[in-house]
Scaffold this motif. Structure first.
Motif, mmCIF file in Angstrom:
data_model
loop_
_atom_site.group_PDB
_atom_site.id
_atom_site.type_symbol
_atom_site.label_atom_id
_atom_site.label_comp_id
_atom_site.label_asym_id
_atom_site.label_seq_id
_atom_site.Cartn_x
_atom_site.Cartn_y
_atom_site.Cartn_z
ATOM 1 N N MET A 1 0.831 -1.205 0.000
ATOM 2 C CA MET A 1 0.000 0.000 0.000
ATOM 3 C C MET A 1 0.863 1.253 0.000
ATOM 4 N N MET A 2 1.886 1.267 0.832
ATOM 5 C CA MET A 2 2.741 2.445 0.903
ATOM 6 C C MET A 2 3.493 2.658 -0.411
ATOM 7 N N LYS A 3 3.941 1.576 -1.039
ATOM 8 C CA LYS A 3 4.635 1.696 -2.321
ATOM 9 C C LYS A 3 3.676 2.112 -3.428
ATOM 10 N N ASP A 4 2.512 1.457 -3.507
ATOM 11 C CA ASP A 4 1.550 1.749 -4.574
ATOM 12 C C ASP A 4 1.084 3.199 -4.560
ATOM 13 N N GLN B 1 2.719 5.674 -2.874
ATOM 14 C CA GLN B 1 3.866 6.531 -2.583
ATOM 15 C C GLN B 1 3.628 7.393 -1.342
ATOM 16 N N ILE B 2 3.284 6.698 -0.251
ATOM 17 C CA ILE B 2 3.046 7.396 1.013
ATOM 18 C C ILE B 2 4.083 6.977 2.044
ATOM 19 N N ARG B 3 4.370 7.879 2.952
ATOM 20 C CA ARG B 3 5.424 7.670 3.941
ATOM 21 C C ARG B 3 4.885 7.407 5.334
ATOM 22 N N ARG B 4 3.597 7.641 5.525
ATOM 23 C CA ARG B 4 2.964 7.408 6.827
ATOM 24 C C ARG B 4 1.614 6.756 6.582
ATOM 25 N N LEU B 5 1.294 5.776 7.420
ATOM 26 C CA LEU B 5 0.071 5.021 7.208
ATOM 27 C C LEU B 5 -0.638 4.794 8.544
ATOM 28 N N PRO B 6 -1.846 5.346 8.708
ATOM 29 C CA PRO B 6 -2.606 5.095 9.938
ATOM 30 C C PRO B 6 -3.008 3.619 10.025
ATOM 31 N N VAL B 7 -3.014 3.106 11.238
ATOM 32 C CA VAL B 7 -3.407 1.724 11.502
ATOM 33 C C VAL B 7 -4.725 1.761 12.278
ATOM 34 N N ILE B 8 -5.717 1.045 11.733
ATOM 35 C CA ILE B 8 -7.065 1.065 12.292
ATOM 36 C C ILE B 8 -7.431 -0.328 12.811
ATOM 37 N N ASP C 1 16.867 -5.119 5.171
ATOM 38 C CA ASP C 1 17.466 -4.052 4.352
ATOM 39 C C ASP C 1 16.908 -4.087 2.934
ATOM 40 N N ARG C 2 16.698 -5.277 2.402
ATOM 41 C CA ARG C 2 16.172 -5.427 1.047
ATOM 42 C C ARG C 2 14.763 -4.831 0.952
ATOM 43 N N GLN C 3 13.908 -5.127 1.949
ATOM 44 C CA GLN C 3 12.541 -4.606 1.935
ATOM 45 C C GLN C 3 12.537 -3.081 2.038
ATOM 46 N N VAL C 4 13.390 -2.544 2.893
ATOM 47 C CA VAL C 4 13.463 -1.091 3.056
ATOM 48 C C VAL C 4 13.967 -0.439 1.768
ATOM 49 N N ALA C 5 14.956 -1.054 1.126
ATOM 50 C CA ALA C 5 15.488 -0.517 -0.131
ATOM 51 C C ALA C 5 14.417 -0.514 -1.220
ATOM 52 N N GLU C 6 13.639 -1.593 -1.325
ATOM 53 C CA GLU C 6 12.558 -1.655 -2.310
ATOM 54 C C GLU C 6 11.517 -0.591 -2.051
ATOM 55 N N TYR D 1 10.324 7.009 -3.488
ATOM 56 C CA TYR D 1 11.092 8.211 -3.841
ATOM 57 C C TYR D 1 11.431 8.307 -5.319
ATOM 58 N N ALA D 2 11.091 7.285 -6.096
ATOM 59 C CA ALA D 2 11.386 7.314 -7.532
ATOM 60 C C ALA D 2 10.527 8.386 -8.208
ATOM 61 N N PRO D 3 11.080 9.046 -9.240
ATOM 62 C CA PRO D 3 10.313 10.096 -9.934
ATOM 63 C C PRO D 3 9.135 9.521 -10.709
#
Length: 138
Positions: free
Chosen positions: A93-96, A98-105, A125-130, A136-138
């Motif tokens: 969800m965060m990647k799709d 492009q959000i940096r914060r996600l509320p948890v309900i 590290d791999r997951q964080v890099a992905e 952050y990709a344009p």
């Protein structure tokens, strides 16, 4: 299975949409956070307000933060994740979106927030890099 609840920062608080941006800034200071979920009168998520939103969208535009309501800053479709969602769903969800914060309900109540720092603490590290590459990709 690692869930959203396992990696979130607990104790997040809503900011009512009718509150002013100066009050939002005070809450951010007191809670030591850079973002607050905005809730309508029924405690439904209607957006997320960041410290950057206050500075760039209000102060830099010459507006008075004591006169601008948080709800006026809410834009777009708010995103959130269920507390029991698997961490892969959180990342997707965060990647799709492009959000940096996600509320948890959980049970229709805000129980926490997931930020980039939470991801860095709990994922490989791999997951964080992905994640970083997609967000952050344009």
């Amino acid at each position: 299975m690692t869930t959203a609840k396992d990696i979130m920062h607990p104790g997040a608080q809503w900011l009512p949409a009718h509150e002013t941006l100066d009050r939002a800034a005070q809450m951010m200071r007191d809670l030591n956070v850079g973002a607050l979920p905005i809730a309508d009168e029924n405690e439904r998520l209607c957006g997320i307000l960041t410290d950057r939103d206050i500075v760039v969208g209000c102060v830099a535009m010459g507006h008075d933060p004591s006169q601008v309501k948080a709800g006026d800053m809410a834009k777009g479709t708010p995103r959130w994740i269920d507390a029991d969602a698997d961490v892969t769903e959180v990342l997707q969800m965060m990647k799709d979106h492009q959000i940096r914060r996600l509320p948890v309900i959980e049970n229709k109540r805000l129980v926490g927030m997931i930020s980039e720092a939470d991801l860095a603490r709990h994922l490989s590290d791999r997951q964080v890099a992905e994640f970083a590459e997609r967000v952050y990709a344009p």
